[in-house]
Design a protein around this motif. Structure first.
Motif, PDB file in Angstrom:
ATOM      1  N   GLU A   1       7.134  94.100  38.388  1.00  0.00           N
ATOM      2  CA  GLU A   1       6.879  92.993  37.479  1.00  0.00           C
ATOM      3  C   GLU A   1       5.623  93.323  36.687  1.00  0.00           C
ATOM      4  O   GLU A   1       4.605  93.712  37.252  1.00  0.00           O
ATOM      5  CB  GLU A   1       6.675  91.716  38.308  1.00  0.00           C
ATOM      6  CG  GLU A   1       6.691  90.459  37.498  1.00  0.00           C
ATOM      7  CD  GLU A   1       6.603  89.248  38.403  1.00  0.00           C
ATOM      8  OE1 GLU A   1       5.462  88.880  38.775  1.00  0.00           O
ATOM      9  OE2 GLU A   1       7.646  88.679  38.733  1.00  0.00           O
TER      10      GLU A   1
ATOM     11  N   ASP B   1      15.602  87.061  40.591  1.00  0.00           N
ATOM     12  CA  ASP B   1      15.478  88.298  39.811  1.00  0.00           C
ATOM     13  C   ASP B   1      16.825  88.863  39.388  1.00  0.00           C
ATOM     14  O   ASP B   1      16.909  89.613  38.411  1.00  0.00           O
ATOM     15  CB  ASP B   1      14.782  89.393  40.635  1.00  0.00           C
ATOM     16  CG  ASP B   1      13.394  89.027  41.077  1.00  0.00           C
ATOM     17  OD1 ASP B   1      12.733  88.210  40.387  1.00  0.00           O
ATOM     18  OD2 ASP B   1      12.958  89.561  42.116  1.00  0.00           O
TER      19      ASP B   1
ATOM     20  N   ARG C   1       7.116  94.292  44.299  1.00  0.00           N
ATOM     21  CA  ARG C   1       7.372  93.255  45.296  1.00  0.00           C
ATOM     22  C   ARG C   1       8.850  93.283  45.689  1.00  0.00           C
ATOM     23  O   ARG C   1       9.683  93.854  44.987  1.00  0.00           O
ATOM     24  CB  ARG C   1       6.984  91.881  44.758  1.00  0.00           C
ATOM     25  CG  ARG C   1       7.771  91.468  43.525  1.00  0.00           C
ATOM     26  CD  ARG C   1       7.491  90.009  43.181  1.00  0.00           C
ATOM     27  NE  ARG C   1       8.114  89.593  41.958  1.00  0.00           N
ATOM     28  CZ  ARG C   1       9.413  89.334  41.804  1.00  0.00           C
ATOM     29  NH1 ARG C   1      10.257  89.468  42.818  1.00  0.00           N
ATOM     30  NH2 ARG C   1       9.896  88.945  40.632  1.00  0.00           N
ATOM     31  N   PRO C   2       9.180  92.642  46.809  1.00  0.00           N
ATOM     32  CA  PRO C   2      10.592  92.578  47.224  1.00  0.00           C
ATOM     33  C   PRO C   2      11.438  91.810  46.209  1.00  0.00           C
ATOM     34  O   PRO C   2      10.949  90.915  45.530  1.00  0.00           O
ATOM     35  CB  PRO C   2      10.541  91.831  48.564  1.00  0.00           C
ATOM     36  CG  PRO C   2       9.131  91.963  49.029  1.00  0.00           C
ATOM     37  CD  PRO C   2       8.283  92.035  47.790  1.00  0.00           C
ATOM     38  N   LEU C   3      12.692  92.170  46.152  1.00  0.00           N
ATOM     39  CA  LEU C   3      13.664  91.478  45.314  1.00  0.00           C
ATOM     40  C   LEU C   3      13.766  90.022  45.752  1.00  0.00           C
ATOM     41  O   LEU C   3      13.804  89.726  46.942  1.00  0.00           O
ATOM     42  CB  LEU C   3      15.029  92.161  45.454  1.00  0.00           C
ATOM     43  CG  LEU C   3      16.199  91.521  44.721  1.00  0.00           C
ATOM     44  CD1 LEU C   3      16.047  91.699  43.215  1.00  0.00           C
ATOM     45  CD2 LEU C   3      17.508  92.147  45.199  1.00  0.00           C
ATOM     46  N   GLN C   4      13.803  89.110  44.780  1.00  0.00           N
ATOM     47  CA  GLN C   4      14.020  87.697  45.038  1.00  0.00           C
ATOM     48  C   GLN C   4      15.313  87.280  44.347  1.00  0.00           C
ATOM     49  O   GLN C   4      15.714  87.883  43.347  1.00  0.00           O
ATOM     50  CB  GLN C   4      12.846  86.869  44.509  1.00  0.00           C
ATOM     51  CG  GLN C   4      11.531  87.212  45.165  1.00  0.00           C
ATOM     52  CD  GLN C   4      10.343  86.553  44.485  1.00  0.00           C
ATOM     53  OE1 GLN C   4      10.460  85.908  43.443  1.00  0.00           O
ATOM     54  NE2 GLN C   4       9.178  86.738  45.080  1.00  0.00           N
ATOM     55  N   SER C   5      15.957  86.255  44.844  1.00  0.00           N
ATOM     56  CA  SER C   5      17.253  85.850  44.283  1.00  0.00           C
ATOM     57  C   SER C   5      17.166  85.519  42.799  1.00  0.00           C
ATOM     58  O   SER C   5      18.103  85.785  42.053  1.00  0.00           O
ATOM     59  CB  SER C   5      17.829  84.675  45.067  1.00  0.00           C
ATOM     60  OG  SER C   5      16.957  83.566  45.002  1.00  0.00           O
TER      61      SER C   5
END
Length: 179
Positions: free
Chosen positions: A85, A35, A29-33
């Motif tokens: 993940e 992470d 999945r896209p990077l999230q803050s």
């Protein structure tokens, strides 16, 4: 980090919309803050453990300390960054900046199960969607065979400097267009 596993309860609780998704042990999945704080550990552990067969301790220390928390966060803000993940734990990440695969790191406890392959394939697919004709990468000796397996060709060895310590790596390229 204990090796993550999917319990039967977790599979049932997630109630995937795709029946095949229940058997996938990890997601890309896209990077999230949220992470960002966890990625420096993956970065450092991957270097210290996974590259030990190709680089000595001084080289691994210089490489793993070349990025601190703030500089890694800043760098990951460029281009496209995706994370892997597994059982709700971050286990890897990869980044593409324009036509360059800049990073692929998988925590050593989660290595060799296909995570790096899926991270890479996601970045290649998005490069194709953007119409890029090739990808390049500056690849460690450890990652050379992986990139070769993914279709890259080495254009030769080069030297990288990390805090006054020299690391040998390969410049590799892959065409994304059919000849």
């Amino acid at each position: 980090m204990a090796e993550p596993t999917l319990s039967q309860e977790a599979v049932q609780a997630s109630e995937p919309t795709d029946a095949f998704a229940a058997f996938l042990p990890f997601q890309i999945r896209p990077l999230q803050s949220g992470d960002l704080s966890k990625l420096i550990r993956i970065f450092r552990d991957a270097i210290q453990v996974s590259t030990a067969g190709h680089y000595d301790q001084q080289q691994r220390d210089a490489w793993s300390l070349a990025q601190n928390h703030e500089s890694l966060i800043s760098l990951l803000g460029d281009g496209e960054t995706v994370v892997a993940e597994w059982d709700q734990e971050l286990v890897g990440f990869a980044q593409r900046i324009q036509d360059s695969i800049n990073m692929i790191y998988v925590h050593p406890d989660s290595a060799r199960v296909g995570i790096a392959t899926l991270l890479y394939q996601h970045l290649e697919d998005s490069a194709r969607v953007e119409g890029l004709s090739r990808l390049t990468a500056h690849v460690s000796l450890t990652a050379h065979d992986f990139f070769q397996f993914m279709g890259f060709n080495s254009e030769g060895e080069e030297q990288a400097d990390r805090g006054g310590v020299t690391l040998t790596r390969h410049l590799m390229r892959k065409s994304l267009v059919s000849n």
